[in-house]
Scaffold this motif. Sequence first.
Motif, PDB file in Angstrom:
ATOM      1  N   PHE A 164     -11.317   5.990  -9.065  1.00  0.00           N
ATOM      2  CA  PHE A 164     -12.173   6.367  -8.038  1.00  0.00           C
ATOM      3  C   PHE A 164     -13.722   7.189  -8.472  1.00  0.00           C
ATOM      4  O   PHE A 164     -14.555   6.874  -7.889  1.00  0.00           O
ATOM      5  N   LEU A 196      -3.546   2.197  -5.070  1.00  0.00           N
ATOM      6  CA  LEU A 196      -2.250   3.116  -5.666  1.00  0.00           C
ATOM      7  C   LEU A 196      -1.345   2.112  -6.054  1.00  0.00           C
ATOM      8  O   LEU A 196      -0.579   2.158  -6.893  1.00  0.00           O
ATOM      9  N   ALA A 208      -7.762   3.539  -1.092  1.00  0.00           N
ATOM     10  CA  ALA A 208      -7.027   4.109  -2.226  1.00  0.00           C
ATOM     11  C   ALA A 208      -5.502   3.787  -1.912  1.00  0.00           C
ATOM     12  O   ALA A 208      -4.970   3.554  -2.952  1.00  0.00           O
ATOM     13  N   PRO A 209      -5.043   3.454  -0.834  1.00  0.00           N
ATOM     14  CA  PRO A 209      -3.688   2.941  -0.786  1.00  0.00           C
ATOM     15  C   PRO A 209      -3.319   1.794  -1.193  1.00  0.00           C
ATOM     16  O   PRO A 209      -2.346   1.633  -2.097  1.00  0.00           O
ATOM     17  N   GLY A 210      -4.189   0.944  -1.124  1.00  0.00           N
ATOM     18  CA  GLY A 210      -3.931  -0.641  -1.830  1.00  0.00           C
ATOM     19  C   GLY A 210      -4.220  -0.391  -3.368  1.00  0.00           C
ATOM     20  O   GLY A 210      -3.373  -0.976  -4.169  1.00  0.00           O
ATOM     21  N   LEU A 238      -5.551   6.321 -10.405  1.00  0.00           N
ATOM     22  CA  LEU A 238      -6.109   6.195  -9.194  1.00  0.00           C
ATOM     23  C   LEU A 238      -7.214   7.028  -9.347  1.00  0.00           C
ATOM     24  O   LEU A 238      -8.634   6.853  -8.885  1.00  0.00           O
ATOM     25  N   GLU A 289       0.632  -1.219  -0.032  1.00  0.00           N
ATOM     26  CA  GLU A 289      -0.035   0.067  -0.050  1.00  0.00           C
ATOM     27  C   GLU A 289       0.805   1.176  -0.147  1.00  0.00           C
ATOM     28  O   GLU A 289       2.027   1.214   0.428  1.00  0.00           O
ATOM     29  N   LEU A 290       0.339   2.390  -0.533  1.00  0.00           N
ATOM     30  CA  LEU A 290       0.897   3.573  -0.662  1.00  0.00           C
ATOM     31  C   LEU A 290      -0.009   4.787  -0.294  1.00  0.00           C
ATOM     32  O   LEU A 290      -1.142   4.595  -0.982  1.00  0.00           O
ATOM     33  N   LYS A 340     -10.140   3.877   2.925  1.00  0.00           N
ATOM     34  CA  LYS A 340      -9.846   2.348   3.163  1.00  0.00           C
ATOM     35  C   LYS A 340      -9.186   1.847   1.861  1.00  0.00           C
ATOM     36  O   LYS A 340      -8.233   0.770   1.952  1.00  0.00           O
ATOM     37  N   TYR A 397     -12.725   5.848   0.179  1.00  0.00           N
ATOM     38  CA  TYR A 397     -11.570   6.505  -0.317  1.00  0.00           C
ATOM     39  C   TYR A 397     -10.288   5.816   0.437  1.00  0.00           C
ATOM     40  O   TYR A 397      -9.274   5.387   0.151  1.00  0.00           O
TER      41      TYR A 397
END
Lengths: 470, 185
Positions: free
Chosen positions: B52, B31, B27-29, B48, A20-21, B25, B23
């Motif tokens: 979304f 990305l 968004a990091p994955g 991304l 994750e980032l 929850k 978002y």
Amino acid sequence: MNQGYKNIDDLFRSEFKDFELDPPEHVWENVKHSIPGSGRNNPFYRFRYGGIIGLSSILILAGLFSFMDFSKTADVNTDTVALNSSIEGTTLQAQEPVAGVSDNKNVATVEFANEVLEYSEEVLTQTVETSSNITSSDISEIENETSDIKNNLIANNSSSNDLNATASSFIIDTDTESENEDNLLAMADGTEQMHVTSLPGAYESNVKSSEFNENQSDGNIENEITPSEPNTPEFKSDYGKKGNILLGLTFTPEITFFPSDNNLTNQSYSVDGSVIYKFSGYLLQSGVGVQFASDDGNYKVDYQKFLGTYEDVYNVTFDTTASGVVPVYHTQTVEVYDSISRVTLTPTKNKYTYLQIPLLFGYGEDYKRISWFVKGGPSVAILINEGQPSVNFDSGNNRVLNYENELPARINTNWSFVFSAGVGYKLGNHISITLEPTMRFYMKSAYERNVVTTKHPYSLGIRTGLLFGF
Amino acid sequence: MIGDDKIIEGCKKGKKRSQNRLYEKYAPGMLGVCLRYCTNMTEAEDVLQEGFIKVFTHIKNFRSEGSFEGWIRRIMVNTALTYIKKNVKYSYENIDNIPADYQEEEVVYSPVSPEVLIKILQSLPDGYRNVINLYIFEGYAHKEIAEILGISESTSKSQLSKAKKFLRNKLEERNKVLTTSTANG
């Protein structure tokens, strides 16, 4: 801890399993503003100012007119009640000897009336003291007038309506005179007419006296005088039909839907002036309106990212100096851009102003204060102004290759059918407020053909406003 | 912790708070997913963002029959592929003379950080990178990959073989560099 993977697949799968980032904040900002139905894309968001101003204006106007009308009515009512009370006060005085009937209600009523008279005498005394600047000729003139009215009442055995009619003329006369003359009127009548109204419960005394009169049908002329219905004096607004022509000033927020594209809606609001002609329940409406519409969309900007600069040697010359030959490099700064062109979307809003002319035919019915109606008909909208803002994109050092407004062009003239059903509420004799849900079917798309496949859009709106009757 | 169901319902009703939660929850994955398909962070952010927007636009069509995360992931992958197709010419040039029927030798790979693997992946030409992403991470068969990318099944297979060989070489190079550095140190 894992010591190794047997193949590349496992290596990549495992290492990326929970990878994750955190994305930068601007990504969410951009996403947030582009979500359909929220923020700037929310249909109601765009109405927030226009809607508030329009609704507030209507409420203020309605309140103002309502207040003005109500004030006038209240003055008339006060005088009317005063007159009725005073006349009944007189009646009760004359009937006191026969008031000893075993009807407790009537006894109570007589007692109450006596209280009213006692109180009124006190007020009368004060009034006389404060009315010393009125001339004796004024007094005698009003005395004569009052006496005439009383004589008429007794001699003609007037009905309650006649009484009210006479009272009306009487009050109109006093309205045109000074306030002191009102006070004199009370004195001239010999009773406590005008001041009875200031006594709490004076209005009730009117009702009770009326009941008393009905029960005491002993042939006295006074007993046959029935006061007018206290709740519906003739001087009050009657909210009846006031003419066949109505002028309207309305505000309509509207949302347009495009059946072939769920994501496309646009919003507008309009201010209309209308003329309505009513005949036998039917109505014919026309007028002129200005509609303000806007489309939210994007500019598509193609650009190349700036990567940096370098010094390009475009020529070398050699100078001969004492120490030998020295090369001189002639350079120029060259900007370097990414070879990949990028695309970004920047929000924009096109604004349009239309002139609207409807021709509606309908049917409706009026009740005391409420009315309802249905109507429908064609309406033409002519585009009279279009505002397209320039692209709002800060390119910085980047090189903009091209930009394009992605919003489709609108057509200049559009026909639609409008249907509406609504209710009106009379605020006064000549003014009413109206609430009218409307539905509009467009005969063709609002946009240029072949640009957006949105045939036959429709819109929903709520028209609110004021109608002035003549 | 609020469950996906409530977040989804909130998003369907257009609640900003739910949209924000969703978002934050995912968004990091996502990305990370985008970064695997793109050549740099800027592109990944663009994908991304676009992905979304699609998620929030079409969330009303989501029926809770499958995994929500899988649904978002598919949107991201499709968005990335569209983005690459639109902005970059697919390149399937030969990266070496590896035969299409290349068989991976049995070796043991040391754990490598995702950041390093991302860099190696990004050094692959786009066509190869797409195939390897779809095959290894998304679990598609060659037939499906061929349909998605509009290439033949055999091309998909050969691209995968070549991409794997390329990655192995890169990992070995990196290992050698590391070994040399350690020896010198």
